[in-house]
Motif scaffolding. Sequence first.
Motif, mmCIF file in Angstrom:
data_model
loop_
_atom_site.group_PDB
_atom_site.id
_atom_site.type_symbol
_atom_site.label_atom_id
_atom_site.label_comp_id
_atom_site.label_asym_id
_atom_site.label_seq_id
_atom_site.Cartn_x
_atom_site.Cartn_y
_atom_site.Cartn_z
ATOM 1 N N LYS A 67 0.844 -1.189 0.000
ATOM 2 C CA LYS A 67 0.000 0.000 0.000
ATOM 3 C C LYS A 67 0.879 1.238 0.000
ATOM 4 C CE LYS A 67 -3.965 -2.057 2.405
ATOM 5 N NZ LYS A 67 -4.879 -1.973 3.588
ATOM 6 N N LEU A 68 0.504 2.218 -0.829
ATOM 7 C CA LEU A 68 1.250 3.464 -0.893
ATOM 8 C C LEU A 68 1.007 4.245 0.406
ATOM 9 C CD1 LEU A 68 3.004 5.304 -2.752
ATOM 10 C CD2 LEU A 68 0.865 6.451 -3.395
ATOM 11 N N ILE A 69 2.080 4.559 1.125
ATOM 12 C CA ILE A 69 1.929 5.239 2.412
ATOM 13 C C ILE A 69 2.563 6.627 2.410
ATOM 14 C CG2 ILE A 69 1.750 3.118 3.771
ATOM 15 C CD1 ILE A 69 4.752 3.482 4.442
ATOM 16 N N SER A 70 3.544 6.839 1.508
ATOM 17 C CA SER A 70 4.185 8.143 1.496
ATOM 18 C C SER A 70 5.006 8.279 0.212
ATOM 19 C CB SER A 70 5.091 8.323 2.729
ATOM 20 O OG SER A 70 5.561 9.648 2.819
ATOM 21 N N LEU A 71 5.724 9.390 0.099
ATOM 22 C CA LEU A 71 6.551 9.651 -1.080
ATOM 23 C C LEU A 71 7.883 10.242 -0.647
ATOM 24 C CD1 LEU A 71 3.866 11.438 -3.302
ATOM 25 C CD2 LEU A 71 4.605 9.045 -3.520
ATOM 26 N N GLN A 72 8.883 9.978 -1.481
ATOM 27 C CA GLN A 72 10.160 10.663 -1.304
ATOM 28 C C GLN A 72 10.360 11.610 -2.478
ATOM 29 O OE1 GLN A 72 13.994 8.625 -1.988
ATOM 30 N NE2 GLN A 72 14.690 9.434 0.007
ATOM 31 N N PHE A 73 10.768 12.839 -2.195
ATOM 32 C CA PHE A 73 11.028 13.835 -3.222
ATOM 33 C C PHE A 73 12.530 14.044 -3.346
ATOM 34 C CE2 PHE A 73 6.915 15.330 -1.254
ATOM 35 C CZ PHE A 73 6.101 14.833 -2.265
ATOM 36 N N ILE A 74 13.032 13.971 -4.578
ATOM 37 C CA ILE A 74 14.452 14.199 -4.840
ATOM 38 C C ILE A 74 14.574 15.414 -5.746
ATOM 39 C CG2 ILE A 74 16.604 13.236 -5.708
ATOM 40 C CD1 ILE A 74 15.507 10.455 -5.179
ATOM 41 N N TYR A 75 15.295 16.407 -5.280
ATOM 42 C CA TYR A 75 15.416 17.666 -6.007
ATOM 43 C C TYR A 75 16.629 17.627 -6.944
ATOM 44 C CZ TYR A 75 11.870 19.311 -2.791
ATOM 45 O OH TYR A 75 10.696 19.458 -2.099
ATOM 46 N N PRO A 76 16.696 18.522 -7.906
ATOM 47 C CA PRO A 76 17.807 18.516 -8.874
ATOM 48 C C PRO A 76 19.189 18.555 -8.225
ATOM 49 C CG PRO A 76 16.059 19.934 -9.660
ATOM 50 C CD PRO A 76 15.668 19.528 -8.269
ATOM 51 N N ASN A 77 19.305 19.238 -7.068
ATOM 52 C CA ASN A 77 20.616 19.328 -6.404
ATOM 53 C C ASN A 77 20.931 18.104 -5.544
ATOM 54 O OD1 ASN A 77 18.901 19.637 -4.256
ATOM 55 N ND2 ASN A 77 19.614 21.676 -3.665
ATOM 56 N N GLY A 78 20.023 17.129 -5.535
ATOM 57 C CA GLY A 78 20.261 15.893 -4.794
ATOM 58 C C GLY A 78 19.671 15.852 -3.401
ATOM 59 N N SER A 79 19.149 16.985 -2.904
ATOM 60 C CA SER A 79 18.533 16.972 -1.577
ATOM 61 C C SER A 79 17.244 16.155 -1.623
ATOM 62 C CB SER A 79 18.265 18.393 -1.094
ATOM 63 O OG SER A 79 17.353 19.051 -1.954
ATOM 64 N N LYS A 80 16.909 15.565 -0.468
ATOM 65 C CA LYS A 80 15.762 14.653 -0.406
ATOM 66 C C LYS A 80 14.855 15.024 0.754
ATOM 67 C CE LYS A 80 18.802 10.974 -2.030
ATOM 68 N NZ LYS A 80 19.498 9.726 -1.679
ATOM 69 N N LYS A 81 13.563 14.859 0.508
ATOM 70 C CA LYS A 81 12.583 15.077 1.562
ATOM 71 C C LYS A 81 11.485 14.035 1.439
ATOM 72 C CE LYS A 81 13.112 20.087 2.224
ATOM 73 N NZ LYS A 81 12.411 21.410 2.194
ATOM 74 N N PHE A 82 10.893 13.711 2.594
ATOM 75 C CA PHE A 82 9.743 12.818 2.590
ATOM 76 C C PHE A 82 8.478 13.642 2.758
ATOM 77 C CE2 PHE A 82 13.225 10.099 4.081
ATOM 78 C CZ PHE A 82 13.088 9.032 3.195
ATOM 79 N N LEU A 83 7.402 13.121 2.265
ATOM 80 C CA LEU A 83 6.117 13.795 2.416
ATOM 81 C C LEU A 83 5.822 13.947 3.904
ATOM 82 C CD1 LEU A 83 3.791 14.940 0.721
ATOM 83 C CD2 LEU A 83 2.687 12.700 0.905
ATOM 84 N N LYS A 84 5.526 15.153 4.314
ATOM 85 C CA LYS A 84 5.376 15.472 5.722
ATOM 86 C C LYS A 84 4.297 14.614 6.374
ATOM 87 C CE LYS A 84 4.649 19.345 8.893
ATOM 88 N NZ LYS A 84 4.383 20.802 8.988
ATOM 89 N N GLY A 85 4.682 14.024 7.518
ATOM 90 C CA GLY A 85 3.724 13.248 8.302
ATOM 91 C C GLY A 85 3.588 11.803 7.891
ATOM 92 N N GLY A 86 4.359 11.355 6.911
ATOM 93 C CA GLY A 86 4.208 9.983 6.444
ATOM 94 C C GLY A 86 5.096 8.996 7.180
ATOM 95 N N LEU A 87 4.736 7.714 7.128
ATOM 96 C CA LEU A 87 5.529 6.646 7.712
ATOM 97 C C LEU A 87 6.667 6.316 6.761
ATOM 98 C CD1 LEU A 87 5.904 4.400 9.866
ATOM 99 C CD2 LEU A 87 4.389 2.965 8.484
ATOM 100 N N VAL A 88 7.899 6.226 7.296
ATOM 101 C CA VAL A 88 9.062 5.920 6.462
ATOM 102 C C VAL A 88 9.713 4.605 6.876
ATOM 103 C CG1 VAL A 88 11.354 6.687 5.743
ATOM 104 C CG2 VAL A 88 9.490 8.354 5.985
ATOM 105 N N THR A 89 9.901 4.421 8.195
ATOM 106 C CA THR A 89 10.573 3.213 8.677
ATOM 107 C C THR A 89 9.804 1.974 8.233
ATOM 108 O OG1 THR A 89 11.393 4.410 10.613
ATOM 109 C CG2 THR A 89 11.408 2.007 10.725
ATOM 110 N N GLY A 90 10.473 1.067 7.555
ATOM 111 C CA GLY A 90 9.836 -0.144 7.046
ATOM 112 C C GLY A 90 9.259 0.018 5.658
ATOM 113 N N GLY A 91 9.213 1.274 5.162
ATOM 114 C CA GLY A 91 8.712 1.490 3.810
ATOM 115 C C GLY A 91 9.682 0.970 2.767
ATOM 116 N N HIS A 92 9.134 0.581 1.605
ATOM 117 C CA HIS A 92 9.979 0.005 0.562
ATOM 118 C C HIS A 92 9.359 0.279 -0.804
ATOM 119 C CE1 HIS A 92 6.982 -3.072 1.641
ATOM 120 N NE2 HIS A 92 6.953 -3.314 0.324
ATOM 121 N N CYS A 93 10.145 -0.091 -1.814
ATOM 122 C CA CYS A 93 9.656 0.062 -3.183
ATOM 123 C C CYS A 93 10.554 -0.739 -4.110
ATOM 124 C CB CYS A 93 9.679 1.541 -3.574
ATOM 125 S SG CYS A 93 9.317 1.832 -5.324
#
Length: 786
Positions: free
Chosen positions: A136-162
Amino acid sequence: MEPPATIKAGIFHRFPGIGKHNGNIAGWCKFDESGHGGYFGDWASGLSENWYAPSFKQLNEDEKAEYKHNREKAKERAEKDKKRQQANTARNATDIWNKASPADMNHPYLVSKEIQPFAARQSKDILIIPILFKDKLISLQFIYPNGSKKFLKGGLVTGGHCAVADTQVTKTICIAEGFATASTVHEATGLFTIIAFSARSLETVAKYVRQTIPKSSIVICADDDVEIKGNPGITEANKAARAVGAKVAIPEFGDKRPDGVSDFNDMAAHSGIEAVKQAINSASKPADSDDSEEIDWPKLVPLDFPNLPSLERDCLPTWAGDYAHALAANSETPLELAVGMVLATCSTACARRMKVLVRPGYCEPCNLWILVALPPGNRKSSVQSAATEPLIKWESAQAANMQDDILRATSERKTMEAHIKDKRNKSARKKGSELKAFMKEIADLELELPEIPSVPRLWTSDSTPERLGTLLEENQECLGWMSSEGGIFELLEGRYSKGIPNLDLVLKAHSGDSECVDRGSRPPLELEYPRLSVGLSPQPDVLKGLASKPGFRGRGLLARFIYFLPPSPLGFRTLDGPAVPDDTKQAYMQGIHAMLNWKADTDKNKKVHPHEVRISNDALSVHHEFALAIEKEFRPEGRLEHFKDWGGKISGAAIRMAGVLHGIKHAHERPWEFEISKETMEAALNIIAVSIDHSLAALDMMGADQTVAGARRVWGWIKRHKRPSFTVREAFSDHRSIFIRVKYMNEALEVLEERGYVQIITPKTKGPGRPSKAVIVRPELVESWK
């Protein structure tokens, strides 16, 4: 983690997580408005810890309980809020994902990493990576052109996969940390590859894969985070692999490893995509507890408290031995404690009137330095009080006998001082020859001032080195230092001298060397033959690290002690030990008092000197054999190879011990009229022989052997982190501030292996590079942690 410089209470703060750079907000903390504590953690790694401020300790038990209850309620509310937020985030993620377009292969991040878009999508110039949990889709990771990364605010990350690419599942499945690394692994091997979005997620993802595809072979593709304390990439990869029976692949960069590289994407840029393929094909199973069962483990030799020999019940003669045994039984403490304190008390008495003549020109005083280390709760203070009681009663009796003389001398002195003062006042009006006559009369009167007798002191438990010199001078240059604590070491380290060690007098008072100290406006302190006896019973922790104190090892302070480290009986006592028989206690009291009342040897100037006690030829022969045996232990691989400073004094300590035992045996006689017998010397050597094992263990505990000290530190790390297995690389990464080279880490691990704590295994080489050695912990020790 580095939290913000200013943290306001009651507000949830976000900041970079463990090993992350600015822009990352996986780290978090919140301090309670009460100011008594808070909690912090890292969502990427799964870290979550409570924190208590010093003010929390000042609360009473009810206030602490109420505070903890309120905190738990607050955390429950926060957890419910977090789950609601995660559900909202999942819905938001679905909307964003559905609206996103396939990623442009010319996106700057993809170009810089030299990878394909694979499963990524794109919105404007931002790459989007889906994060799933149980499909099940629970969150997203955003990767910017300069390589910085952010996760969608408030989402579960630990244990997430793809899955990095929508391809057919292969027999072998790779799990890698991060989109770029997983993309490189998939491109290099063609294997079905899954992204874990943090090192801490590797184990959860691996377990999910094992559960859903149970017959698959799994390779955990680790990041080698050598620049981060604890190397979480390799640590968590090994942990995940052990949990599911997987293999681990580690990127290799050779001897000239560039700065800032850690993963397989970096390895591809450094060594080429083919090298990545070879490294993953060479993946090996990490050391685990199952392998340890096949090892023939040697006998375990403890690092701190080895199985040490015990003293015999009759190690002390006559009344002293009877009392030591009765005192140990009454207090339910090891015999070594009672024997050590009784010996220190007898030594204090013997040293006042005796010294042992070994040969012409060489005498040993009878003062012993004895240290018996036991944990708290072992009634050390009561045993010491019982052992030293005769000293206190003798001092009290002397004070009572001298009271009239002291009062009389004090009165006479005050009268004469008043007369002198009157004369001095009258002399102020005199001149010439009349003044000189007054001055002569005053000087004559001052010479006739009576000395006020001082009550003899036999021992102290707390004194500065300067005061100790005065006490020795006032008490025929002989004194005992008795304490159930280790405060003497703090004093000698420089508690009252701004951290500057003050060892000269104490060292000379062990050997009986003369000392002269200038004291400013006061007359100089001149000691001809100072003798200090010492009886200590501190906690074992007091010993740890003493070897590193300035001068303690180098100048031989620690080498002068006879040590005992008996096992603690706590947990096995009846709490109903038999009383010490009255006649046994009375015999002990009378024996010590008889020794204290021995007649002094005085010269024509009424200076007190110890009597010389001779040694029989048979006793000398026995001692010579012992000294030769000790000499051989100084050779390479001998027991005293690394403890020559202590071993060099033990033969002299045996002479002193024999002198004290001789004094006990002849307490009610004149011991200087008898030779020390062969039987007495053998009894002394038996005590010394037992003390050798104890003393080497004590010196080892103090850090005298730095290799063993390093092994003890590494073992502490293993226990704290409950590591059933690990690599040398992992251990070294966590101890860079302690071991400046891997060589020293290996030496510490070799000590642990020699003592049966661990086994070091060198993996077979299957490809380029040098694999890190694996370390397996003894199974029963691992079991004891559960």
